[in-house]
Design a protein around this motif. Sequence first.
Motif, PDB file in Angstrom:
ATOM      1  N   ARG A  78       0.842  -1.199   0.000  1.00 45.58           N
ATOM      2  CA  ARG A  78       0.000   0.000   0.000  1.00 45.58           C
ATOM      3  C   ARG A  78       0.876   1.247   0.000  1.00 45.58           C
ATOM      4  NH1 ARG A  78      -3.819  -1.507   5.102  1.00 45.58           N
ATOM      5  NH2 ARG A  78      -1.736  -1.957   5.911  1.00 45.58           N
ATOM      6  N   ILE A  79       0.416   2.251  -0.723  1.00 48.05           N
ATOM      7  CA  ILE A  79       1.032   3.580  -0.689  1.00 48.05           C
ATOM      8  C   ILE A  79      -0.067   4.564  -0.308  1.00 48.05           C
ATOM      9  CG2 ILE A  79       2.159   5.393  -2.024  1.00 48.05           C
ATOM     10  CD1 ILE A  79       3.363   3.131  -3.758  1.00 48.05           C
ATOM     11  N   LEU A  80       0.121   5.224   0.832  1.00 47.21           N
ATOM     12  CA  LEU A  80      -0.872   6.166   1.337  1.00 47.21           C
ATOM     13  C   LEU A  80      -0.313   7.580   1.177  1.00 47.21           C
ATOM     14  CD1 LEU A  80      -2.840   5.763   4.686  1.00 47.21           C
ATOM     15  CD2 LEU A  80      -2.128   7.991   3.825  1.00 47.21           C
ATOM     16  N   ALA A  81      -0.952   8.372   0.346  1.00 46.69           N
ATOM     17  CA  ALA A  81      -0.553   9.767   0.177  1.00 46.69           C
ATOM     18  C   ALA A  81      -1.480  10.627   1.028  1.00 46.69           C
ATOM     19  CB  ALA A  81      -0.632  10.184  -1.291  1.00 46.69           C
ATOM     20  N   THR A  82      -0.922  11.312   2.017  1.00 50.79           N
ATOM     21  CA  THR A  82      -1.750  12.073   2.942  1.00 50.79           C
ATOM     22  C   THR A  82      -2.443  13.241   2.261  1.00 50.79           C
ATOM     23  OG1 THR A  82       0.138  13.442   3.647  1.00 50.79           O
ATOM     24  CG2 THR A  82      -0.334  11.436   4.930  1.00 50.79           C
ATOM     25  N   HIS A  83      -1.766  13.866   1.289  1.00 52.47           N
ATOM     26  CA  HIS A  83      -2.389  14.957   0.546  1.00 52.47           C
ATOM     27  C   HIS A  83      -1.635  15.177  -0.758  1.00 52.47           C
ATOM     28  CE1 HIS A  83       0.588  16.879   3.180  1.00 52.47           C
ATOM     29  NE2 HIS A  83       0.500  18.016   2.527  1.00 52.47           N
ATOM     30  N   PHE A  84      -2.161  16.078  -1.590  1.00 50.44           N
ATOM     31  CA  PHE A  84      -1.702  16.157  -2.977  1.00 50.44           C
ATOM     32  C   PHE A  84      -0.400  16.914  -3.168  1.00 50.44           C
ATOM     33  CE2 PHE A  84      -3.837  20.284  -2.732  1.00 50.44           C
ATOM     34  CZ  PHE A  84      -3.095  21.093  -3.575  1.00 50.44           C
ATOM     35  N   HIS A  85       0.116  17.611  -2.182  1.00 55.01           N
ATOM     36  CA  HIS A  85       1.288  18.461  -2.370  1.00 55.01           C
ATOM     37  C   HIS A  85       2.472  17.642  -2.885  1.00 55.01           C
ATOM     38  CE1 HIS A  85      -0.430  21.585   0.692  1.00 55.01           C
ATOM     39  NE2 HIS A  85      -1.061  21.580  -0.470  1.00 55.01           N
TER      40      HIS A  85
END
Length: 338
Positions: A78-85
């Motif tokens: 899994r790759i979790l990106a907390t936000h788009f920045h």
Amino acid sequence: MLQRYLMEVPEPGVPVQLVDGIFWLRLRLPFALDHVNLWILDDGDGWTLVDTGLGDAPTKAIWDSLLGGFLAGRPVRRILATHFHPDHAGNVGSLVGRTGAELLMSRTEWLTARMLALDTSEDFVESGHRFDLACALPGDLRAHRASRGNYYRRNVDPVPYGFTRLKGGDRLRLAGSEFQVIIGEGHSPEQVTLFSAERNLLIAADQVLPSISPNVAVWPSEPHGDPLGGFQASFERYAGIGDEALVLPSHKTPFTGVQARIAQLQSHHQERLEATLAACATSRTAAQVMLALFPRALDIHQVGFALGETLAHLNRLVESGAIRRTMSRDGVNLYRAA
């Protein structure tokens, strides 16, 4: 009381175990804020990556090394990106492509990342130009900012078409423990943070930082938006987390005292609102208010953040009725205390 977690800062690019099953990976950034913290979670049968760093060549070289070394032998599931920045989602596309991992994001962050990464339209630059004109930025700054084009697109991989949506209240099993998704607003529209009551640990992304205030800014896509209102209100979602919880921020170092820090951030923005209101005792442009709030020299990267944060405070005061916004004949917005 706000306290730093006593641990030596890792060498850039070298994962170090912070607590059981959670590794701290620090990467360099080519900005005034010169680093970002990522988290690698050991799920037993594989890995979960929380954020991916800027999509530049030095960061990609570090991921090459990690995939062939530290992470080898077990899959990145899994790759979790907390936000788009870009310092968080910059390598999502290439890492998902190389590992086949499931991408986890909130819907708004995924939509924003994908839209910006694909945008080659002339309207992108033109809307930024109109935004700068309405703020009365000097002509040389407007030209410089326009010449950068879609700066976001140059710092991220193409964002994958498919993703798994995370929502506030969702629960995930990470590093052998249950974590609950708490959505933070303001710094970005639907930022994912993760709290484990079992571990008493918060992966805070950029929502709560220990010694700097997260940038809360207005951008050309929504010039009359109120991100500061969202930022302040969303802290209610963290009210149940005690000051003894360990907080893992995306910048600076881990700390305890989350409620004390939230109180400091709320106080900071109240002071900035008062300073913004005072600056508008007579009619002012956003550029003039920015100089009052940020009197130091700013590079072109910092100008965008400073202007956006100035507008966040102006728009909050417009929303509350404390300031009136009017437009001059030449399309410049003027702000004056009501």
